[in-house]
Design an enzyme around this catalytic site. Structure first.
Site, mmCIF file in Angstrom:
data_model
loop_
_atom_site.group_PDB
_atom_site.id
_atom_site.type_symbol
_atom_site.label_atom_id
_atom_site.label_comp_id
_atom_site.label_asym_id
_atom_site.label_seq_id
_atom_site.Cartn_x
_atom_site.Cartn_y
_atom_site.Cartn_z
ATOM 1 N N SER A 150 0.767 -1.333 0.021
ATOM 2 C CA SER A 150 0.023 0.019 0.219
ATOM 3 C C SER A 150 0.875 1.149 -0.008
ATOM 4 C CB SER A 150 -0.849 0.079 1.430
ATOM 5 O OG SER A 150 -1.610 1.275 1.337
ATOM 6 N N LYS A 175 -1.279 -0.946 -4.094
ATOM 7 C CA LYS A 175 -2.318 -0.250 -4.063
ATOM 8 C C LYS A 175 -2.037 1.171 -3.936
ATOM 9 C CE LYS A 175 -4.760 0.205 0.579
ATOM 10 N NZ LYS A 175 -5.408 -0.446 1.527
ATOM 11 N N LEU A 176 -2.711 2.089 -4.534
ATOM 12 C CA LEU A 176 -2.160 3.607 -4.224
ATOM 13 C C LEU A 176 -3.260 4.354 -3.547
ATOM 14 C CD1 LEU A 176 -1.525 4.610 -7.974
ATOM 15 C CD2 LEU A 176 0.128 3.587 -6.189
ATOM 16 N N LYS A 177 -2.779 5.062 -2.466
ATOM 17 C CA LYS A 177 -4.027 6.083 -1.526
ATOM 18 C C LYS A 177 -4.285 6.934 -2.676
ATOM 19 C CE LYS A 177 -4.142 3.900 2.271
ATOM 20 N NZ LYS A 177 -5.220 3.553 2.965
ATOM 21 N N ASP A 202 -7.225 3.354 -2.962
ATOM 22 C CA ASP A 202 -8.026 3.246 -1.629
ATOM 23 C C ASP A 202 -8.161 4.717 -1.335
ATOM 24 O OD1 ASP A 202 -9.044 3.125 0.726
ATOM 25 O OD2 ASP A 202 -7.165 2.164 1.828
ATOM 26 N N ASN A 204 -9.926 5.765 1.287
ATOM 27 C CA ASN A 204 -10.574 6.157 2.811
ATOM 28 C C ASN A 204 -11.779 6.952 2.935
ATOM 29 O OD1 ASN A 204 -6.988 5.613 3.255
ATOM 30 N ND2 ASN A 204 -8.586 4.621 4.749
ATOM 31 N N GLU A 227 -11.243 0.899 -3.144
ATOM 32 C CA GLU A 227 -11.417 0.833 -1.772
ATOM 33 C C GLU A 227 -12.169 2.024 -1.243
ATOM 34 O OE1 GLU A 227 -7.925 -0.676 0.216
ATOM 35 O OE2 GLU A 227 -8.710 -0.538 2.196
ATOM 36 N N ASP A 252 -13.649 -1.329 3.158
ATOM 37 C CA ASP A 252 -12.791 -1.252 4.481
ATOM 38 C C ASP A 252 -13.481 -0.937 5.627
ATOM 39 O OD1 ASP A 252 -10.887 -1.194 6.178
ATOM 40 O OD2 ASP A 252 -9.478 -0.229 5.162
ATOM 41 N N LYS A 276 -9.846 -6.795 8.119
ATOM 42 C CA LYS A 276 -8.918 -6.471 9.002
ATOM 43 C C LYS A 276 -9.626 -6.674 10.135
ATOM 44 C CE LYS A 276 -7.344 -1.992 6.981
ATOM 45 N NZ LYS A 276 -7.292 -0.558 7.020
ATOM 46 N N GLY A 304 -4.121 -4.233 6.073
ATOM 47 C CA GLY A 304 -2.859 -3.762 7.204
ATOM 48 C C GLY A 304 -3.062 -2.563 7.829
HETATM 49 O O1 OSB Z 1 -7.060 2.060 4.616
HETATM 50 O O2 OSB Z 1 -6.046 0.281 4.447
HETATM 51 C C1 OSB Z 1 -6.300 1.386 4.841
HETATM 52 C C2 OSB Z 1 -2.959 2.047 7.021
HETATM 53 C C3 OSB Z 1 -3.510 2.835 8.042
HETATM 54 C C4 OSB Z 1 -4.879 2.976 8.083
HETATM 55 C C5 OSB Z 1 -5.822 2.572 7.042
HETATM 56 C C6 OSB Z 1 -5.018 1.932 5.889
HETATM 57 C C7 OSB Z 1 -3.817 1.645 6.069
HETATM 58 C C8 OSB Z 1 -3.133 1.029 4.910
HETATM 59 C C9 OSB Z 1 -1.585 0.422 5.422
HETATM 60 O O3 OSB Z 1 -3.435 1.056 3.790
HETATM 61 C C10 OSB Z 1 -1.562 -1.030 4.517
HETATM 62 C C11 OSB Z 1 -0.355 -1.495 5.184
HETATM 63 O O4 OSB Z 1 -0.527 -1.858 6.571
HETATM 64 O O5 OSB Z 1 0.433 -2.174 4.611
HETATM 65 MG MG MG Z 2 -8.489 0.676 3.305
#
Ligand code: OSB
Ligand code: MG
Length: 382
Positions: A150, A175-177, A202, A204, A227, A252, A276, A304
């Site tokens: 990620s 995975k790109l934020k 992702d 969020n 995501e 998520d 998760k 994660g």
């Molecule tokens: O949305 O998946 C998420 C880390 C902190 C809070 C939210 C997220 C994440 C990650 C980290 O994407 C992924 C990793 O632990 O490698």
């Molecule tokens: Mg996520």
């Protein structure tokens, strides 16, 4: 099934009588800041739970981040809830199986990450007492899991360089934020350089129902999924979005429990689920979520929370269950930390992480390293 099972095991949930619960805060510097639409983590302020029970130890790790911005929990709050409310209930319950823990805590709603950390310490202690690995205990069927990575929000050049590094290291999925204003541009640039890469994004929860056109524009990038585009409580909005966007939606934050997943499926809000354990209250609920998704033919993958080697060992065990058909946010220790807290850091082997087979978590905590990163210790006794 090639996860070795040892002989003469007690193969039923085993009651654990906790003699002490240590809550230990460590500050693990990340190799580089991790930025998402909901905040930046630079140092992983992490809560570890260490129990002693009839001469064995058990370790757990709390997924809560320093700030309550991903979900409502934060690390200091999780610690206080454990100290004042959850651990006293555990002590009052007497010997309790990991399966029985939820019942001992069930007059306390919420706080899934705090509860999951305690459950993991019980599962580890049980495994160390019986000789069985957590992977075998949860129903793992594989001995290694595909590693995904990620990538946080970064400036364009840094993003491309980072993705190149991860692809060269062998990660099986990236995975790109994303967030409004930093979505199609960066994702298209990565896609142009890596036409065959398994790629997903992702958000969020950074978008609203009004952003359907922006999100539909991602359809031309061949993404595996989008995501959590919308707010965690907006299942109807996700269902409406799913009728406009061709790329599969994955949830998520919205999936706080098995019941939430059932609601999401009934509405058509997602086609993929990020599992998760901290978000759903523990590894046992995570297995039930996996089972539901498998029965509905919904692919799942393991999310994660920037775990140390303790939480990572447990996530890798979980991700070895048969329904985890997509690579998870499970990366090698060195993607997060210069020094992990376990004696054998997780490393990439042909783009995979190896499932631990030793008793319980199957990793050895390096107490000297833990000590060197410790910022506070609290010990609770019945
Ligand atoms: O949305 O998946 C998420 C880390 C902190 C809070 C939210 C997220 C994440 C990650 C980290 O994407 C992924 C990793 O632990 O490698
Ligand atoms: Mg996520």
């Amino acid at each position: 099934m090639n996860v070795p099972r040892r002989r003469n095991l007690v193969d039923v949930p085993t009651p654990i009588r906790c003699d002490s619960v240590e809550l230990r805060r460590i500050a693990l510097p990340l190799v580089e800041p991790f930025r998402t639409a909901t905040g930046t983590v630079t140092v992983r302020d992490l809560l570890l739970v260490r129990i002693t029970a009839d001469g064995v130890e058990g370790w757990g790790e709390c997924a809560a981040l320093p700030e309550p911005t991903y979900t409502a929990e934060d690390v200091a709050g999780a610690q206080r809830v454990l100290t004042d409310h959850l651990v006293p209930r555990l002590f009052a319950a007497g010997p309790v199986t990991p399966e029985g823990l939820a019942g001992a805590l069930d007059d306390v709603p919420g706080h899934p990450m705090a509860k999951a950390a305690l459950e993991l310490a019980l599962l580890d202690a049980e495994g160390r007492a019986t000789g069985r690995s957590l992977a075998a205990r949860l129903g793992a069927t594989r001995d290694r899991v595909a590693a995904g990575v990620s990538v946080g929000l970064l400036a364009p050049d840094a993003l491309l360089a980072r993705v190149d590094d991860y692809v060269a290291a062998g990660y099986r999925r990236v995975k790109l934020k994303v967030q409004p204003g930093a979505d199609h541009g960066p994702a298209a640039a990565v896609r142009a350089r890596h036409p065959d890469l398994a790629l997903q994004v992702d958000a969020n929860g950074a978008y609203t129902r009004d952003d359907a056109t922006t999100l539909a524009a991602l359809d031309d990038l061949g993404l595996l999924m989008i995501e959590q585009p919308l707010a965690d409580d907006d299942l109807v909005g996700h269902a409406e979005l799913a009728r406009v966007v061709r790329t599969p939606l994955c949830l998520d934050e919205s999936i706080a429990s098995v019941h939430a997943a059932e609601t999401a499926f009934a509405l058509g809000a997602c086609r993929i689920v990020n599992v998760k354990p901290g978000r759903v209250g523990g590894y046992l609920e995570a297995v039930r979520l996996h089972d539901l998704c498998r029965a509905r033919a919904v692919p799942v993958w393991c999310g994660g929370m920037l775990e140390s080697g303790i939480g990572r060992a447990a996530n890798v065990a979980l991700a070895a269950l048969p329904g985890f058909s997509l690579p998870g946010d499970l990366s090698a220790s060195d993607r997060y930390y210069e020094r992990d807290v376990v004696t054998a850091p997780f490393v990439l082997d042909d783009g995979h992480l190896t499932v631990p087979t030793g008793p319980g978590l199957g990793v050895t905590v390096d107490l000297d390293v833990v000590e060197s990163f410790t910022t506070a210790v609290e010990v609770l006794r019945p």
